[in-house]
Design an enzyme around this catalytic site. Structure first.
Site, PDB file in Angstrom:
ATOM      1  N   HIS A 102       0.810  -1.222   0.000  1.00  0.00           N
ATOM      2  CA  HIS A 102       0.000   0.000   0.000  1.00  0.00           C
ATOM      3  C   HIS A 102       0.845   1.275   0.000  1.00  0.00           C
ATOM      4  O   HIS A 102       0.309   2.357   0.186  1.00  0.00           O
ATOM      5  CB  HIS A 102      -0.970  -0.003   1.185  1.00  0.00           C
ATOM      6  CG  HIS A 102      -2.266  -0.674   0.828  1.00  0.00           C
ATOM      7  ND1 HIS A 102      -2.308  -1.836   0.102  1.00  0.00           N
ATOM      8  CD2 HIS A 102      -3.550  -0.335   1.082  1.00  0.00           C
ATOM      9  CE1 HIS A 102      -3.568  -2.191  -0.079  1.00  0.00           C
ATOM     10  NE2 HIS A 102      -4.344  -1.292   0.504  1.00  0.00           N
TER      11      HIS A 102
ATOM     12  N   ASP B 272      -5.157   5.048  10.235  1.00  0.00           N
ATOM     13  CA  ASP B 272      -6.608   5.115   9.992  1.00  0.00           C
ATOM     14  C   ASP B 272      -7.112   3.836   9.339  1.00  0.00           C
ATOM     15  O   ASP B 272      -8.194   3.357   9.620  1.00  0.00           O
ATOM     16  CB  ASP B 272      -6.945   6.280   9.056  1.00  0.00           C
ATOM     17  CG  ASP B 272      -6.681   7.619   9.712  1.00  0.00           C
ATOM     18  OD1 ASP B 272      -6.411   7.632  10.917  1.00  0.00           O
ATOM     19  OD2 ASP B 272      -6.753   8.636   9.009  1.00  0.00           O
TER      20      ASP B 272
ATOM     21  N   GLU C 271      -7.969  14.212  15.061  1.00  0.00           N
ATOM     22  CA  GLU C 271      -7.359  14.249  13.729  1.00  0.00           C
ATOM     23  C   GLU C 271      -8.044  15.342  12.922  1.00  0.00           C
ATOM     24  O   GLU C 271      -9.268  15.469  12.954  1.00  0.00           O
ATOM     25  CB  GLU C 271      -7.510  12.893  13.039  1.00  0.00           C
ATOM     26  CG  GLU C 271      -6.627  12.764  11.818  1.00  0.00           C
ATOM     27  CD  GLU C 271      -6.488  11.315  11.346  1.00  0.00           C
ATOM     28  OE1 GLU C 271      -5.757  10.543  12.001  1.00  0.00           O
ATOM     29  OE2 GLU C 271      -7.112  10.954  10.345  1.00  0.00           O
TER      30      GLU C 271
HETATM   31  C1  LIG Z   1      -5.740   3.636   2.041  1.00  0.00           C
HETATM   32  C2  LIG Z   1      -4.470   3.955   2.808  1.00  0.00           C
HETATM   33  C3  LIG Z   1      -4.575   4.530   4.060  1.00  0.00           C
HETATM   34  C4  LIG Z   1      -3.428   4.848   4.792  1.00  0.00           C
HETATM   35  N1  LIG Z   1      -3.567   5.412   6.024  1.00  0.00           N
HETATM   36  C5  LIG Z   1      -2.465   5.719   6.729  1.00  0.00           C
HETATM   37  C6  LIG Z   1      -2.587   6.312   8.030  1.00  0.00           C
HETATM   38  O1  LIG Z   1      -3.670   6.593   8.531  1.00  0.00           O
HETATM   39  N2  LIG Z   1      -1.437   6.567   8.707  1.00  0.00           N
HETATM   40  C7  LIG Z   1      -0.197   6.274   8.190  1.00  0.00           C
HETATM   41  O2  LIG Z   1       0.802   6.497   8.877  1.00  0.00           O
HETATM   42  N3  LIG Z   1      -0.062   5.740   6.964  1.00  0.00           N
HETATM   43  C8  LIG Z   1      -1.152   5.468   6.229  1.00  0.00           C
HETATM   44  N4  LIG Z   1      -1.002   4.934   4.968  1.00  0.00           N
HETATM   45  C9  LIG Z   1       0.355   4.724   4.448  1.00  0.00           C
HETATM   46  C10 LIG Z   1       0.854   3.348   4.879  1.00  0.00           C
HETATM   47  O3  LIG Z   1       0.997   3.289   6.281  1.00  0.00           O
HETATM   48  C11 LIG Z   1       2.235   3.054   4.273  1.00  0.00           C
HETATM   49  O4  LIG Z   1       2.206   3.170   2.881  1.00  0.00           O
HETATM   50  C12 LIG Z   1       2.699   1.645   4.682  1.00  0.00           C
HETATM   51  O5  LIG Z   1       4.058   1.502   4.326  1.00  0.00           O
HETATM   52  C13 LIG Z   1       1.891   0.584   3.974  1.00  0.00           C
HETATM   53  O6  LIG Z   1       2.067  -0.642   4.618  1.00  0.00           O
HETATM   54  P1  LIG Z   1       2.172  -1.965   3.735  1.00  0.00           P
HETATM   55  O7  LIG Z   1       2.040  -3.111   4.655  1.00  0.00           O
HETATM   56  O8  LIG Z   1       1.240  -1.912   2.594  1.00  0.00           O
HETATM   57  O9  LIG Z   1       3.694  -1.843   3.261  1.00  0.00           O
HETATM   58  P2  LIG Z   1       4.332  -1.929   1.782  1.00  0.00           P
HETATM   59  O10 LIG Z   1       3.727  -0.894   0.909  1.00  0.00           O
HETATM   60  O11 LIG Z   1       4.281  -3.311   1.291  1.00  0.00           O
HETATM   61  O12 LIG Z   1       5.840  -1.546   2.126  1.00  0.00           O
HETATM   62  C14 LIG Z   1       6.165  -0.209   2.477  1.00  0.00           C
HETATM   63  C15 LIG Z   1       7.660  -0.099   2.809  1.00  0.00           C
HETATM   64  O13 LIG Z   1       7.947  -0.875   3.970  1.00  0.00           O
HETATM   65  C16 LIG Z   1       8.913  -1.874   3.664  1.00  0.00           C
HETATM   66  N5  LIG Z   1       8.527  -3.078   4.401  1.00  0.00           N
HETATM   67  C17 LIG Z   1       7.391  -3.805   4.311  1.00  0.00           C
HETATM   68  N6  LIG Z   1       7.403  -4.794   5.188  1.00  0.00           N
HETATM   69  C18 LIG Z   1       8.573  -4.718   5.846  1.00  0.00           C
HETATM   70  C19 LIG Z   1       9.190  -5.485   6.872  1.00  0.00           C
HETATM   71  N7  LIG Z   1       8.570  -6.539   7.432  1.00  0.00           N
HETATM   72  N8  LIG Z   1      10.412  -5.125   7.307  1.00  0.00           N
HETATM   73  C20 LIG Z   1      11.055  -4.045   6.780  1.00  0.00           C
HETATM   74  N9  LIG Z   1      10.518  -3.294   5.805  1.00  0.00           N
HETATM   75  C21 LIG Z   1       9.310  -3.625   5.347  1.00  0.00           C
HETATM   76  C22 LIG Z   1       8.853  -2.063   2.163  1.00  0.00           C
HETATM   77  O14 LIG Z   1      10.062  -2.571   1.639  1.00  0.00           O
HETATM   78  C23 LIG Z   1       8.573  -0.645   1.711  1.00  0.00           C
HETATM   79  O15 LIG Z   1       9.750   0.116   1.711  1.00  0.00           O
HETATM   80  C24 LIG Z   1      -2.139   4.599   4.225  1.00  0.00           C
HETATM   81  C25 LIG Z   1      -2.026   4.035   2.950  1.00  0.00           C
HETATM   82  C26 LIG Z   1      -3.187   3.704   2.249  1.00  0.00           C
HETATM   83  C27 LIG Z   1      -3.040   3.108   0.893  1.00  0.00           C
END
Ligand SMILES: Cc1cc2nc3c(=O)[nH]c(=O)nc-3n(C[C@H](O)[C@H](O)[C@H](O)COP(=O)(O)OP(=O)(O)OC[C@H]3O[C@@H](n4cnc5c(N)ncnc54)[C@H](O)[C@@H]3O)c2cc1C
Length: 327
Positions: A96, A157, A268
């Site tokens: 994400h 969120d 927020e």
């Molecule tokens: C609809 C939506 C709502 C959101 N709301 C919020 C919010 O309210 N607050 C907020 O802070 N953020 C929010 N985000 C942003 C979100 O927290 C970040 O984009 C987060 O990185 C996504 O988590 P993911 O599991 O999809 O990680 P990914 O997108 O898969 O990875 C993100 C990064 O983390 C690294 N990573 C993943 N897993 C690991 C691991 N186990 N160890 C080390 N590195 C790792 C990846 O290599 C990459 O660099 C939101 C995003 C979306 C799409």
């Protein structure tokens, strides 16, 4: 012309041969690794996508680990191959993020959600916490900890994000003014380092690694396990949304609320650029069948500002909470 064409064909085939000579054995060497999970070299397109939809880099392989040792073995193998191969490794949580952070061009993407099989362990007591896999979704942590009357202190969120994914950023939501972001509510991590070593770290143990990995965008190690701080989950929540037309009043109120001692538990603020009408934006907030309530929320195309507030309480505090929210 014929000579030029022959030269071009020879030139491009030499490039291909050179690439193949440089990396002839990477996929097959990955296949020889002794792991509990598996590599997929065919179905890799999904690992070249993320929420931003702006960058798309196809990996060579996707690893579906079943154990932490699968990740350590793979990363160590890539380390042994050496920097000359330029083989990249990226952990992928729920994909994400926006700018290709979880992608690895011609590299190995590690599908962290495959680690969800590792059992979550909730510890109750005076300082409750939960030990979870780095690939666990926050929504699952909420469900599991609620069985014990507990919940994490700091949230995002949206909860269909992984622990490793948000701890690699910050993890910010309406509780951050009180508890700090999610990275401030972690006691301990288990990390696979760039050499493929499995290392425990915390504020006191390997603290450089701990503070590098938290908010480190996946560049300092792969989070395979995390110990997350919990607190008693509230029985009830009073939820309020306040809409403002004036930016100064909006920010003044927000600052007052976050600096007060016993105000709300969640604050927020956000901007509403109204294109489709507030009712469409907030479908879940109002009953569209209620014309009186709905008619109060017209923005006439203006930019509006909103404070979203929540107060946690138990049944017996209902009267007090109503007083606080009205004052
Ligand atoms: C609809 C939506 C709502 C959101 N709301 C919020 C919010 O309210 N607050 C907020 O802070 N953020 C929010 N985000 C942003 C979100 O927290 C970040 O984009 C987060 O990185 C996504 O988590 P993911 O599991 O999809 O990680 P990914 O997108 O898969 O990875 C993100 C990064 O983390 C690294 N990573 C993943 N897993 C690991 C691991 N186990 N160890 C080390 N590195 C790792 C990846 O290599 C990459 O660099 C939101 C995003 C979306 C799409």
């Amino acid at each position: 012309m014929l000579v030029l064409r022959s030269f071009m064909i020879l030139f491009f085939s030499c490039i291909t041969i050179k690439i193949n000579l440089c990396f002839p054995s990477i996929p097959s060497s990955l296949k020889t690794l002794s792991i509990d999970g598996h590599f997929d070299f065919e179905q890799v397109e999904h690992a070249a996508k993320d929420f931003g939809n702006r960058y798309s880099y196809l990996p060579l392989a996707v690893l579906y680990p079943k154990s932490v040792s699968d990740i350590a073995t793979t990363v160590n193998h890539v380390w042994q191959i050496g920097g000359g191969s330029e083989l990249k490794v990226a952990a992928r949580g729920h994909g994400h993020s926006l700018q290709g952070q979880a992608q690895a061009h011609r590299g190995v993407v590690i599908n962290m959600e495959s680690l969800q099989g590792l059992k979550m362990q909730v510890h109750t007591g005076n300082f409750p916490y939960v030990d979870v896999s780095g690939g666990e979704l926050w929504i699952n942590i909420l469900r599991e900890s609620l069985k014990h009357g507990l919940a994490p202190k700091s949230w995002t969120d949206y909860l269909h994000l992984t622990v490793g994914g948000t701890l690699s950023n910050a993890g910010i939501s309406g509780q951050a003014f009180r508890h700090g972001p999610q990275i401030s509510n972690v006691h301990q991590l288990e990390v696979v380092t760039g050499k493929g070593e499995v290392v425990n770290c915390s504020e006191k143990q390997n603290s450089d690694l701990f503070y590098s990995v938290l908010g480190g965008l996946g560049q300092f190690g792969i989070i395979t396990r995390a110990r997350i701080s919990l607190e008693p989950a509230p029985e009830m929540v009073k939820w309020i949304r306040m809409v403002y037309t004036d930016f100064d009043t909006f920010t003044r109120d927000q600052e007052k609320l976050i600096s007060g001692q016993s105000t709300f538990d969640y604050v927020e603020g956000f901007v509403i650029i109204n294109r489709t009408g507030l009712l469409n934006n907030w479908r879940s907030s109002f009953n569209p069948q209620d014309p009186l309530q709905a008619s109060q929320f017209k923005s006439d195309g203006r930019t509006l500002f909103c404070l979203e507030l929540a107060k946690y309480f138990n049944h017996e505090d209902m009267v007090l909470v109503n007083q606080v929210s009205h004052s």
